[in-house]
Design an enzyme around this catalytic site. Structure first.
Site, short mmCIF file in Angstrom:
data_model
loop_
_atom_site.label_atom_id
_atom_site.label_comp_id
_atom_site.label_asym_id
_atom_site.label_seq_id
_atom_site.Cartn_x
_atom_site.Cartn_y
_atom_site.Cartn_z
N CYS A 83 64.45 1.75 -37.31
CA CYS A 83 66.41 1.24 -38.22
C CYS A 83 66.31 -0.33 -37.87
CB CYS A 83 66.90 2.12 -36.77
SG CYS A 83 67.19 3.71 -37.14
N CYS A 133 64.02 1.16 -32.91
CA CYS A 133 62.87 1.88 -33.69
C CYS A 133 62.61 1.08 -34.12
CB CYS A 133 63.19 3.31 -34.27
SG CYS A 133 63.55 3.61 -35.64
N HIS A 139 61.30 7.15 -36.94
CA HIS A 139 63.16 7.39 -36.21
C HIS A 139 63.28 8.50 -35.62
CE1 HIS A 139 67.25 7.14 -35.36
NE2 HIS A 139 67.06 8.04 -35.13
N ASP A 167 59.32 20.24 -25.26
CA ASP A 167 58.33 19.78 -26.27
C ASP A 167 58.88 20.25 -27.66
OD1 ASP A 167 57.40 22.75 -26.05
OD2 ASP A 167 56.51 22.31 -27.41
N ASP A 206 48.70 23.13 -24.78
CA ASP A 206 49.47 24.60 -25.15
C ASP A 206 48.58 25.91 -24.46
OD1 ASP A 206 48.96 24.91 -27.48
OD2 ASP A 206 50.07 25.22 -28.26
N CYS A 252 69.62 2.23 -32.47
CA CYS A 252 68.61 2.64 -32.35
C CYS A 252 67.63 1.76 -32.32
CB CYS A 252 68.09 3.50 -33.79
SG CYS A 252 65.94 4.43 -33.05
#
Lengths: 383, 383
Positions: free
Chosen positions: A320, A317, A346, A277, A100, A315
């Site tokens: 999980c 990930c 997660h 974002d 940014d 999920c």
């Protein structure tokens, strides 16, 4: 013509004939790889996405991440990052990075500040030291950081600024944009312009018109919608997006800054936004508030104390697929660092995965159904 | 005879003829795999080795880790852990686990406590609630946790207790040990006895004699040296180790509890210790104090601000092979969680790696040279 590795935005779905539905899947290229959209960018404020290693982040698989010019320019300093070969090498992130402009933090975070035509003088929010940010200095910092996408420096007015003051601000932001565009960035870097104007649609359109005049001579690589999600009512933000996003050039990526929640991502994608974002996934994770395919879970809640369920059964990930809610509850209650890491893994996986799934739904021509089911899941009781 | 998966300690080097040098490499088997020694056990107090995921821990490769009975018995509670299939499953650690007895924490950490022949009543150091720990309760907690190595409950007297009081304490610890040995642990669990006696060699020998009487009828799977590294002068601890470790049965692993620094590990190995544990690597990591092959590094120090060097050029851990000192310095200075993770990964890798390298040096019959070089590195200026 240009040696820039940036490609124009290529729309993949729906077929880019002018239809009534602005939502879209697509991609564009940067020096550090392709960015497939819609995409959510995790925020790596100080050279790290909070709570995860770059290796864990690569497993999560974001298309692009965001670095903060304000923070990195102050600490460790952009000159130091440049000496280390740029932000990619410094933090070991091999994919695309967007930085940014530093403007939002100067206007929201820093201490005393004074705005002139030349730029902004502000105080470091940590040690109170005085610094100066101008369009040229913002570009210089971002050139030193070596990001793939550079954001133009804009003035970030408060959400409910009076109309006449907003007009003064917009005119200055346009003049700053011209100075940003004229700054010699590295050839591999692309510059995104930011359209301001709050929820005043006419001011936004007028600002975009001025931006496109600059773009006509020296094109931008993308366009961002700034000045939303800064405290205005959600309905006003959504109404503005519904009208305005589709008016942005369709051959460049469209980036909605600072958004957001799962519901906001879905809404933004419906309006034709490509990039998002937000610090929400990692910040919420550190407070034990977890985003799941069945809605929000507060892992502190005693109901999870003996739960053998995974946090989110849909999920894939690390968190999980490896741990129970009971374990995550325990870690959080006793204040272990690992709670922050597993929660962050997660929440980032969920949010990045949500935009990835939205993209697939768009490619499969079933996005409205996907959006409806996602909203339904978020309107149920805590699972 | 016994269905226990525990094997006796098998000495690999030097050839187990009685030589003057007690230092040794070896191994023993548990239900969750072989433990190759000498080995340093990272401490996972509350069901996680602080700062790292079990996946990162597996990369670091400790032979065995330690869990704390006091902490886990209180939070999340041993009954809950049992319902989840034991500590291995709860925290996703597939290798061997040793649990302590809870005694040390009750005597060092808990609030008001009252010792009787039956056991200890104590107050939770967090919420002040009242609890009772006895030999049977300690065994029950550790059975519920399902650890591979169970430690007997001992009274942990202060480092400089008067001799007559210490004798009273030792006699009670022996009676408690008998009760621990009679408790029905799970068949896969092995029980280690703890020899107390402070730095009084005659008391220690006497205590060991009583322990071996119990061992003669119902053998222990290992022997620990407790009551050292609790505030006594280093020279007294070392003198005690030099005399006493070699008197422990050589066909069972020898465990020096709560040790320690790299120098202490080397010294312990020289005296014939097989197992160590300490919170030092992770605690020091969280304070930015890093252990390297060239000595201690304080990553906060400004000298590292622009250093493109790896933290430890001889280390192959994720932190050292991926990041510069400048990046680690930056992360620590701005207070990022990732600093704690990367520092912990390194300090654990260094400490586990030190005992692994010591083992190899023993197998290669070059341990004295290895010990000398390690000490030399630790006596140089900060690198």
């Amino acid at each position: 013509m240009s040696p820039s590795p940036f490609s124009r935005f290529k729309q993949e779905s729906p077929h880019p004939s002018t239809g009534p539905d602005p939502s879209r899947a697509g991609h564009f290229h940067t020096a550090h790889g392709m960015v497939q959209t819609p995409a959510f960018m995790p925020v790596g404020t100080q050279g790290t996405v909070k709570g995860v290693t770059p290796r864990q982040l690569a497993d999560i698989g974001p298309q692009m991440i965001l670095g903060n010019t304000y923070h990195l320019g102050l600490r460790p300093g952009d000159e130091l990052v440049r000496k280390f070969g740029g932000l990619h090498k410094f933090m070991d992130w091999k994919g695309p990075i967007l930085t940014d402009s530093g403007g939002f933090q100067v206007f929201s975070l820093a201490g005393l500040r004074r705005i002139t035509e030349e730029g902004v003088t502000f105080q470091d929010h940590i040690d109170g030291s005085s610094h100066f940010l101008s369009p040229e200095r913002s570009m210089e910092i971002q050139r030193n950081l070596g990001s793939d996408v550079v954001m133009a420096l804009d003035e970030c007015p408060p959400g409910r600024l009076e109309r006449d003051k907003l007009e003064v601000s917009l005119a200055r932001t346009t003049r700053w944009l011209q100075r940003c565009r004229e700054f010699p960035l590295d050839p591999h870097q692309g510059l995104f312009a930011i359209v301001q104007g709050g929820t005043h649609l006419d001011l936004r359109r007028n600002h975009l018109e001025q931006i496109l005049e600059i773009d006509h001579k020296l094109p931008f690589q993308g366009f961002a919608v700034g000045g939303l999600s800064v405290g205005e009512p959600k309905e006003e933000m959504n109404a503005t997006l519904a009208e305005f996003v589709r008016e942005l050039p369709s051959d460049r990526p469209r980036y909605l800054m600072g958004v957001g929640t799962p519901e906001d991502l879905i809404y933004g994608i419906e309006q034709g936004v490509d990039l998002f974002d937000c610090v929400l996934p990692t910040r919420e994770a550190r407070h034990g508030r977890l985003l799941t395919s069945r809605g929000r879970v507060n892992i502190k809640n005693a109901r999870h104390r003996e739960s053998a369920e995974p946090l989110d059964p849909e999920c894939s990930c690390y968190t999980c697929t490896t741990f129970t809610r009971a374990y995550l509850h325990h870690l959080f209650r006793v204040g272990e660092i690992l709670a922050l890491t597993l929660n962050s893994i997660h929440n980032l996986s969920y949010t990045v995965g949500l935009t990835r799934a939205a993209r697939q739904a768009l490619l499969d021509d079933r996005f409205p159904d996907f959006a409806r089911r996602t909203r339904d899941n978020w309107n149920t009781e805590e699972p």
